[in-house]
Design an enzyme around this catalytic site. Sequence first.
Site, PDB file in Angstrom:
ATOM      1  N   ALA A   1       0.166  19.094 105.216  1.00  0.00           N
ATOM      2  CA  ALA A   1       1.266  19.972 104.803  1.00  0.00           C
ATOM      3  C   ALA A   1       1.951  20.676 105.962  1.00  0.00           C
ATOM      4  CB  ALA A   1       0.740  21.013 103.816  1.00  0.00           C
TER       5      ALA A   1
ATOM      6  N   GLY B   1       6.961  17.220 107.666  1.00  0.00           N
ATOM      7  CA  GLY B   1       7.438  16.094 106.875  1.00  0.00           C
ATOM      8  C   GLY B   1       7.349  16.306 105.371  1.00  0.00           C
ATOM      9  N   ILE B   2       6.994  15.239 104.671  1.00  0.00           N
ATOM     10  CA  ILE B   2       6.926  15.252 103.204  1.00  0.00           C
ATOM     11  C   ILE B   2       5.946  16.314 102.708  1.00  0.00           C
ATOM     12  CG2 ILE B   2       6.214  13.894 101.184  1.00  0.00           C
ATOM     13  CD1 ILE B   2       7.206  11.401 102.746  1.00  0.00           C
ATOM     14  N   GLY B   3       4.814  16.453 103.403  1.00  0.00           N
ATOM     15  CA  GLY B   3       3.822  17.444 102.991  1.00  0.00           C
ATOM     16  C   GLY B   3       4.350  18.857 103.045  1.00  0.00           C
TER      17      GLY B   3
ATOM     18  N   SER C   1       3.787   4.438 100.429  1.00  0.00           N
ATOM     19  CA  SER C   1       4.978   4.031 101.151  1.00  0.00           C
ATOM     20  C   SER C   1       5.368   2.644 100.671  1.00  0.00           C
ATOM     21  CB  SER C   1       4.659   4.002 102.649  1.00  0.00           C
ATOM     22  OG  SER C   1       5.589   3.221 103.348  1.00  0.00           O
TER      23      SER C   1
ATOM     24  N   TYR D   1      -1.002   0.197 109.095  1.00  0.00           N
ATOM     25  CA  TYR D   1      -0.434   1.278 108.291  1.00  0.00           C
ATOM     26  C   TYR D   1      -0.134   0.773 106.875  1.00  0.00           C
ATOM     27  CZ  TYR D   1       2.941   4.674 106.550  1.00  0.00           C
ATOM     28  OH  TYR D   1       3.610   5.594 105.770  1.00  0.00           O
TER      29      TYR D   1
END
Length: 191
Positions: free
Chosen positions: A11, A14-16, A139, A164
Site C-alpha cells: 500500500a 501505485g495501485i495499493g 494482471s 512475473y
Amino acid sequence: MQGRTCLVTGATHGIGLCTAEALARRGAQLIVHGRDAERVAAVEQSLRERSGNPQISGIVADFASLEAVRGMAAALGRRLARLDVLVNNAGALSIERRTTREGFEWHFGVNHLAPFLLTNLLLERLLARERARIVCVASNAHRRARLDFADLNFEHDYSGRAAYARSKLANVLFGAELARRTAGTGIAVNS
C-alpha cells in the site's frame, strides 16, 4: 466502509496506495502494509491527513521472506479479532533472476507464495465476518503465462517478464480455487 477493518498489502505506492486512500476516505479502519518502515509511516500519516480518517495503522513485512509473512500474520492476529477485507496487492517486477530467502524464484515467492500464505494464515479472521472480501490483484500478463510444474523456480530459460506473468497466473488460479473452497461461507473472492 465505516466499522469495517481492511488490510491492503503493498500500500505504499501505485495501485495499493490508491486502494488504501479510497478505503480511508470511506471510513474504513485501515492497515497499510509495506516492506519499508519509513515509507509505511509516511503513507499512514499522509492518508490520515488527506482522508481525515484517524483509523489508519501500518505493518511492515518483506514478502521476499515467508518467515516475515508469518510474523506479520501473527502480529495481525494479536491486533485483530476479525478482518473484513484483505487486498493482496503487494508485488513486484524485476528483469534479473533473484530468489527469496527460502530459495523460491523471486516473482513467484513475492507475488504469489507470500499472499497465498498470508491469506491462509488470516482466513480464520475473515471467516469471523458475515461478508468478508478477499481481492487478489493480478494482471493481464497472466494471459501470456503457463505454469511449468517441472521448473516452478524458473531455473531454465529465465525471463523476468515471463516469471512475473507466471506469478500473476498463479494469483488468478489461487483466487478461483479459494472462491470455490469458501463458497457458502460469506467470503467473496475476486481477482
